[in-house]
Design a protein around this motif. Structure first.
Motif, PDB file in Angstrom:
ATOM      1  N   ILE A 172      59.177  22.739  38.783  1.00 51.96           N
ATOM      2  CA  ILE A 172      58.603  21.640  38.008  1.00 51.96           C
ATOM      3  C   ILE A 172      59.706  20.758  37.420  1.00 51.96           C
ATOM      4  O   ILE A 172      59.646  19.525  37.504  1.00 51.96           O
ATOM      5  CB  ILE A 172      57.674  22.183  36.904  1.00 51.96           C
ATOM      6  CG1 ILE A 172      56.411  22.761  37.542  1.00 51.96           C
ATOM      7  CG2 ILE A 172      57.327  21.102  35.890  1.00 51.96           C
ATOM      8  CD1 ILE A 172      55.530  23.523  36.572  1.00 51.96           C
ATOM      9  N   VAL A 173      60.731  21.376  36.854  1.00 53.85           N
ATOM     10  CA  VAL A 173      61.831  20.609  36.259  1.00 53.85           C
ATOM     11  C   VAL A 173      62.579  19.817  37.327  1.00 53.85           C
ATOM     12  O   VAL A 173      62.899  18.635  37.124  1.00 53.85           O
ATOM     13  CB  VAL A 173      62.792  21.537  35.476  1.00 53.85           C
ATOM     14  CG1 VAL A 173      64.061  20.821  35.077  1.00 53.85           C
ATOM     15  CG2 VAL A 173      62.089  22.099  34.265  1.00 53.85           C
ATOM     16  N   ILE A 174      62.861  20.429  38.461  1.00 56.41           N
ATOM     17  CA  ILE A 174      63.558  19.726  39.533  1.00 56.41           C
ATOM     18  C   ILE A 174      62.720  18.555  40.037  1.00 56.41           C
ATOM     19  O   ILE A 174      63.242  17.456  40.272  1.00 56.41           O
ATOM     20  CB  ILE A 174      63.897  20.697  40.695  1.00 56.41           C
ATOM     21  CG1 ILE A 174      64.950  21.696  40.233  1.00 56.41           C
ATOM     22  CG2 ILE A 174      64.375  19.947  41.928  1.00 56.41           C
ATOM     23  CD1 ILE A 174      66.280  21.091  39.883  1.00 56.41           C
ATOM     24  N   GLY A 175      61.431  18.760  40.217  1.00 52.58           N
ATOM     25  CA  GLY A 175      60.555  17.672  40.664  1.00 52.58           C
ATOM     26  C   GLY A 175      60.514  16.532  39.663  1.00 52.58           C
ATOM     27  O   GLY A 175      60.567  15.356  40.039  1.00 52.58           O
ATOM     28  N   PHE A 176      60.424  16.848  38.377  1.00 53.83           N
ATOM     29  CA  PHE A 176      60.406  15.823  37.337  1.00 53.83           C
ATOM     30  C   PHE A 176      61.711  15.024  37.335  1.00 53.83           C
ATOM     31  O   PHE A 176      61.707  13.795  37.254  1.00 53.83           O
ATOM     32  CB  PHE A 176      60.165  16.472  35.976  1.00 53.83           C
ATOM     33  CG  PHE A 176      60.176  15.497  34.842  1.00 53.83           C
ATOM     34  CD1 PHE A 176      59.127  14.620  34.656  1.00 53.83           C
ATOM     35  CD2 PHE A 176      61.246  15.464  33.961  1.00 53.83           C
ATOM     36  CE1 PHE A 176      59.147  13.707  33.607  1.00 53.83           C
ATOM     37  CE2 PHE A 176      61.271  14.569  32.922  1.00 53.83           C
ATOM     38  CZ  PHE A 176      60.227  13.680  32.741  1.00 53.83           C
ATOM     39  N   GLN A 177      62.834  15.709  37.422  1.00 56.23           N
ATOM     40  CA  GLN A 177      64.128  15.025  37.414  1.00 56.23           C
ATOM     41  C   GLN A 177      64.316  14.161  38.660  1.00 56.23           C
ATOM     42  O   GLN A 177      64.889  13.081  38.588  1.00 56.23           O
ATOM     43  CB  GLN A 177      65.272  16.036  37.300  1.00 56.23           C
ATOM     44  CG  GLN A 177      65.356  16.693  35.956  1.00 56.23           C
ATOM     45  CD  GLN A 177      65.581  15.700  34.834  1.00 56.23           C
ATOM     46  OE1 GLN A 177      66.308  14.724  34.964  1.00 56.23           O
ATOM     47  NE2 GLN A 177      64.920  15.943  33.718  1.00 56.23           N
ATOM     48  N   TYR A 178      63.824  14.625  39.798  1.00 59.12           N
ATOM     49  CA  TYR A 178      63.933  13.832  41.023  1.00 59.12           C
ATOM     50  C   TYR A 178      63.145  12.538  40.873  1.00 59.12           C
ATOM     51  O   TYR A 178      63.627  11.462  41.219  1.00 59.12           O
ATOM     52  CB  TYR A 178      63.430  14.629  42.226  1.00 59.12           C
ATOM     53  CG  TYR A 178      63.451  13.816  43.497  1.00 59.12           C
ATOM     54  CD1 TYR A 178      64.641  13.595  44.169  1.00 59.12           C
ATOM     55  CD2 TYR A 178      62.281  13.260  44.004  1.00 59.12           C
ATOM     56  CE1 TYR A 178      64.670  12.834  45.314  1.00 59.12           C
ATOM     57  CE2 TYR A 178      62.298  12.496  45.150  1.00 59.12           C
ATOM     58  CZ  TYR A 178      63.496  12.288  45.806  1.00 59.12           C
ATOM     59  OH  TYR A 178      63.512  11.526  46.931  1.00 59.12           O
TER      60      TYR A 178
END
Length: 61
Positions: free
Chosen positions: A19-25
């Motif tokens: 979730i964090v990686i997707g949000f940052q992307y």
């Protein structure tokens, strides 16, 4: 091999990390489009080079 607590922690960590990686992307997507234009050609050239090496190997071996 793993305890129940370790499995639960691993699954929850993976979900949170994704979730964090997707949000940052998504947050950085506009910057990537601005500063990394044309990088697809580098990828195509790299794949072509690897393909050429593989072709040479199979032709001359």
């Amino acid at each position: 091999m793993f305890s129940t607590g370790q499995l639960i922690f691993g699954i929850l960590f993976f979900i949170a990390f994704a979730i964090v990686i997707g949000f940052q992307y998504r947050k950085d997507l506009l910057l990537h489009k601005k500063y990394y234009k044309g990088t697809i050609w580098v990828l195509i050239a790299f794949i072509g080079f690897i393909g050429m090496i593989a072709a040479i190997k199979f032709v001359f071996m």
